[in-house]
Motif scaffolding. Structure first.
Motif, PDB file in Angstrom:
ATOM      1  N   UNK A 202       0.823  -1.208   0.000  1.00 37.52           N
ATOM      2  CA  UNK A 202       0.000   0.000   0.000  1.00 37.52           C
ATOM      3  C   UNK A 202       0.854   1.253   0.000  1.00 37.52           C
ATOM      4  N   UNK A 203       1.936   1.232   0.765  1.00 37.23           N
ATOM      5  CA  UNK A 203       2.830   2.382   0.840  1.00 37.23           C
ATOM      6  C   UNK A 203       3.501   2.600  -0.507  1.00 37.23           C
TER       7      UNK A 203
ATOM      8  N   UNK B 159       1.794   6.902  -6.765  1.00 41.39           N
ATOM      9  CA  UNK B 159       0.792   7.920  -7.089  1.00 41.39           C
ATOM     10  C   UNK B 159       1.333   9.319  -6.830  1.00 41.39           C
ATOM     11  N   UNK B 160       2.051   9.486  -5.741  1.00 43.32           N
ATOM     12  CA  UNK B 160       2.638  10.791  -5.419  1.00 43.32           C
ATOM     13  C   UNK B 160       3.647  11.173  -6.489  1.00 43.32           C
ATOM     14  N   UNK B 161       4.495  10.214  -6.900  1.00 43.86           N
ATOM     15  CA  UNK B 161       5.488  10.499  -7.949  1.00 43.86           C
ATOM     16  C   UNK B 161       4.811  10.863  -9.262  1.00 43.86           C
ATOM     17  N   UNK B 162       3.759  10.143  -9.615  1.00 40.82           N
ATOM     18  CA  UNK B 162       3.041  10.429 -10.860  1.00 40.82           C
ATOM     19  C   UNK B 162       2.427  11.830 -10.799  1.00 40.82           C
ATOM     20  N   UNK B 163       1.827  12.163  -9.658  1.00 43.94           N
ATOM     21  CA  UNK B 163       1.223  13.494  -9.507  1.00 43.94           C
ATOM     22  C   UNK B 163       2.293  14.577  -9.583  1.00 43.94           C
ATOM     23  N   UNK B 164       3.443  14.321  -8.983  1.00 42.24           N
ATOM     24  CA  UNK B 164       4.544  15.290  -9.009  1.00 42.24           C
ATOM     25  C   UNK B 164       5.056  15.490 -10.428  1.00 42.24           C
ATOM     26  N   UNK B 165       5.130  14.386 -11.203  1.00 45.92           N
ATOM     27  CA  UNK B 165       5.580  14.512 -12.593  1.00 45.92           C
ATOM     28  C   UNK B 165       4.595  15.335 -13.400  1.00 45.92           C
ATOM     29  N   UNK B 166       3.325  15.112 -13.149  1.00 40.21           N
ATOM     30  CA  UNK B 166       2.302  15.895 -13.857  1.00 40.21           C
ATOM     31  C   UNK B 166       2.413  17.353 -13.483  1.00 40.21           C
ATOM     32  N   UNK B 167       2.587  17.667 -12.200  1.00 40.38           N
ATOM     33  CA  UNK B 167       2.719  19.031 -11.715  1.00 40.38           C
ATOM     34  C   UNK B 167       3.922  19.703 -12.347  1.00 40.38           C
ATOM     35  N   UNK B 168       5.078  18.972 -12.423  1.00 49.71           N
ATOM     36  CA  UNK B 168       6.283  19.545 -13.022  1.00 49.71           C
ATOM     37  C   UNK B 168       6.106  19.762 -14.514  1.00 49.71           C
ATOM     38  N   UNK B 169       5.384  18.881 -15.176  1.00 51.74           N
ATOM     39  CA  UNK B 169       5.172  18.999 -16.613  1.00 51.74           C
ATOM     40  C   UNK B 169       4.304  20.218 -16.918  1.00 51.74           C
TER      41      UNK B 169
END
Length: 184
Positions: free
Chosen positions: A164-165, A171-181
């Motif tokens: 789960x962790x 998910x956090x990494x994916x969201x961060x990549x989207x935010x940076x993009x």
């Protein structure tokens, strides 16, 4: 750890491989038999040596020629990392095979009194057959060992509570990549 068909062959494939190996072993052995019998015949008839001395001389010459065939043709793909170990074991098992062969000949000539040239050759054939079976098993098992196949690394299993962790971190990494993009 995942297994594949290549690393875990079926019984039929194993037997097919073993029969091919046995045929090649027989071809190298047949060349050794020709050398063995030729030297034996010359020693008995040309040099007039005793049958056991002739057999030992003939077998030693055949052992040398057979090693070349086994190492450089039949078992060329086998592990050759330690030639000293390989040659030592080859000579040890070849010597044991020679003792089997010579023992059968000795019993035939000295215990049974079968001492004509034809009877000696017949005893030599019988001893050679027994020695050959012994050599085949010992060479393929201990002398010319197969190189172990590389084992594919299996991905490390993640314990259930940590799964789960890990999923949350992805998910956090994916969201961060989207935010940076979006920021670029």
């Amino acid at each position: 750890m995942a297994t594949t068909t290549a690393s875990n062959p079926s019984l039929t494939e194993k037997l097919r491989g073993l029969s091919g190996e046995a045929v090649k072993f027989g071809l190298v052995g047949l060349s050794g038999v020709v050398v063995n019998f030729a030297v034996f015949w010359v020693c008995i008839n040309g040099l007039h040596l005793a049958s056991l001395r002739s057999n030992i001389a003939a077998t030693l010459v055949a052992i040398a020629t057979n090693y070349l065939g086994y190492r450089y043709w039949l078992y060329r793909d086998r592990d050759a990392a330690s030639r000293k170990r390989e040659i030592t074991l080859f000579l040890l098992f070849s010597g044991a095979g020679m003792l089997i062969e010579t023992g059968v000949l000795g019993v035939s000539v000295y215990a049974l009194g079968l001492d004509s040239h034809v009877e000696q050759l017949a005893a030599k054939v019988g001893g050679l057959a027994l020695g050959t079976v012994f050599r085949f098993v010992s060479y393929r098992t201990w002398v010319f060992k197969a190189v172990p196949e590389p084992v594919a690394e299996a991905p490390a299993a993640v314990p259930a509570p940590a799964a789960g962790v890990v999923a949350q971190a992805e998910l956090v990494l994916a969201a961060e990549q989207i935010r940076l993009a979006k920021a670029e």
